[in-house]
Design an enzyme around this catalytic site. Structure first.
Site, short mmCIF file in Angstrom:
data_model
loop_
_atom_site.label_atom_id
_atom_site.label_comp_id
_atom_site.label_asym_id
_atom_site.label_seq_id
_atom_site.Cartn_x
_atom_site.Cartn_y
_atom_site.Cartn_z
N ASP A 1 0.81 -1.23 0.00
CA ASP A 1 0.00 0.00 0.00
C ASP A 1 0.84 1.27 0.00
OD1 ASP A 1 -2.27 -1.52 -0.06
OD2 ASP A 1 -2.55 -1.50 2.11
N LYS B 271 1.86 1.98 -5.29
CA LYS B 271 2.56 1.47 -6.48
C LYS B 271 1.74 1.64 -7.75
CE LYS B 271 2.93 -2.50 -4.35
NZ LYS B 271 2.53 -2.10 -2.99
N GLY C 129 -4.08 -4.44 -4.13
CA GLY C 129 -5.13 -3.46 -4.40
C GLY C 129 -4.45 -2.22 -4.94
N HIS C 130 -4.39 -2.09 -6.25
CA HIS C 130 -3.66 -0.97 -6.86
C HIS C 130 -4.64 0.03 -7.44
CE1 HIS C 130 0.24 -3.55 -7.28
NE2 HIS C 130 -0.20 -3.44 -6.05
N GLN D 57 2.35 -6.01 -3.13
CA GLN D 57 2.84 -6.13 -1.74
C GLN D 57 4.14 -5.31 -1.55
OE1 GLN D 57 1.83 -9.52 -3.27
NE2 GLN D 57 -0.11 -8.61 -2.74
#
Ligand code: IMO
Ligand code: MG
Length: 441
Positions: free
Chosen positions: A12, A15, A39-40, A227
């Site tokens: 988080d 990225k 979760g991007h 990650q």
């Protein structure tokens, strides 16, 4: 020129936005590990896209590849493709025939194992997406790869071998009832169907060959990590980690490129200006729950995938030194600098104290790391402001104290700052030095 975008902390770090920005000059964007635990977030023309599996570069119309190092939840993959299509995009996504798939029983077993650990306080706080169990099966030589979905006999044989054992594991070890997730015929039909769909949409590739061919043609490849370094299964705070290698070396093994394609390129460390963590494990600079909830109010500190509140801490430089070494960062992007505006105090952990000694890096056991006490340096704060007034080339428009903070981190790590993030949008990232060489200041 290729580049690899790596999270330097606990995930988080922002990225997705970095990949979106720098993929302008890339021809292909490749995810090399993880799955839909990521979760991007990408913001394009004011519209927000949350991606869990599809490489973030597809929002810009780039080809997205999911490498052999990923584990794929195919239902999520097709859902994401459909969602993007419904929003008017035409995502070009290819998946490595060597990538492993996540099966429904992996999700059940992930949650069952977490539930059993809760009794002893050992839970990792996984995203519950079956990531760990899918990688266990890969290493245990009983996984199923994308290429095998296209072959009836192989798929059935694999399921007939694995499923009865998984059923017994669920029932006898974890004491849970099993349903269709553990039914060979159901799984065969479902996954044979996914295989047909992948084939009919011509999505299955030999990613290693494809990338080598593109490289020969002079393409720029952007490797997108999910990650972060400190939840890497080898270099993170084991066992409170994910089950793959987000660190830069993972881009080599997780795609099948010539190692020089990664090592001779840029390695971009994405750093969040403060620290956050979803899930359990040590965090020496963690704020008290009261202080953390006040920060969360302001910065929206909730997990993209699970919606869980993020734990919050001060920037931890020993963690960043470890990340810079393990990954070989050629530069960093310091994100969420806007989020620190308006703080009453601002601290950074420069070193730890452990058993009377000062440590500038992190100890190699997690138990020791948990006992470390931060040694802080205090920084001058800066006021919150309308950050959207500062645009791409506005580094000098940043508050003096914010620039001091940015330059301190850069000096501590001995790496240049490629960009500074002051908001989620594309034009809210101030590019100082473009990793592909253009737009340098
Ligand atoms: P992005 O790519 C933050 C954490 C989980 C848990 C641990 C293991 O958005 O930065 P897993 O489901 O992978 O077995 O969970 O890792 N985790 C993340 N934390 N950002 C992520 O991804 C994460 N992906 C997994 O919370 O502590
Ligand atoms: Mg995320």
């Amino acid at each position: 020129m290729n580049a690899t975008v790596v999270g330097s902390q606990l995930g988080d770090e922002g990225k997705g936005g970095v990949v979106d920005l720098f993929s302008e000059d890339a021809d292909v964007v490749v995810r090399y590990q993880g799955g839909n635990n990521a979760g991007h977030t990408v913001v394009r023309r004011g519209e927000e896209y949350k991606l869990r599996l599809i490489p973030s570069g597809v929002i810009r119309g780039k080809t997205g590849v999911l490498g052999n190092g990923c584990v794929l939840d195919l239902e999520t993959l097709f859902d994401e493709i459909e969602t993007l299509r419904a929003r008017g995009l035409d995502p070009d996504v290819r998946v490595s025939a060597r990538a492993h798939i996540v099966l429904p029983y992996h999700r059940v077993l992930d949650r069952a194992e977490e539930a059993s650990k809760t009794d002893g306080g050992l839970e990792v706080g996984t995203t519950g997406n079956g990531i760990g169990p899918a990688y266990e099966d890969k290493a245990g030589r009983r996984g199923i790869r994308v290429g095998e979905l296209l072959d009836d006999a192989v798929l059935r044989d694999r399921l007939e071998y694995s499923v009865p054992k998984k059923r017994r594991l669920a029932r006898d070890v974890f004491g849970i009832d099993t349903g269709v997730e553990f039914d060979v015929d159901h799984l065969f039909e479902t996954f044979r169907g996914f295989g047909d769909r992948l084939e009919s949409e011509e999505m299955v590739v030999d990613a290693s060959s494809l990338l080598a061919e593109m490289d020969r043609d002079g393409a720029n490849v952007l490797f997108e990590s999910a990650q972060g370094t400190h939840i890497d299964v080898d270099h993170g705070n084991y066992p409170f980690v994910t089950s793959s290698n987000p660190t830069a070396g993972g881009a080599i093994t997780g795609t099948g490129v010539d190692p020089s394609a990664v090592a001779d390129g840029r390695i971009i460390g994405v750093v969040k200006a403060y620290l956050s963590r979803v899930g359990s494990g040590p965090m020496p600079t963690e704020l008290s729950e009261d202080a953390a909830s006040a920060v969360r109010e302001r910065v929206g500190g909730f997990g993209t995938v699970t919606g869980r509140p993020r734990r919050i801490g001060w920037l931890d430089v020993p963690m960043l030194r470890h990340a810079a070494r393990v990954n070989g960062f050629t530069g960093i992007v310091l994100n969420h600098v806007d989020a620190l505006g308006g703080f009453e105090e601002l601290k950074v952990c420069e070193a730890y104290e452990l058993d009377g000694e000062t440590l500038t890096g992190i100890p190699s056991t997690t138990a020791e790391w948990a006992r470390c006490t931060p040694e802080y340096r205090t920084f001058e704060t800066w006021a919150d402001r309308d950050w959207s007034e500062i645009r791409n080339d506005g580094y000098d428009a940043l508050p003096d104290a914010a620039r001091t903070y940015v330059e301190y981190v850069s000096a501590e790590l001995g790496t240049p700052v490629y960009a500074v993030g002051i908001g989620p949008g594309r034009d809210e990232t101030i590019v100082r030095q473009h990793p592909f060489g253009s737009a340098e200041d």
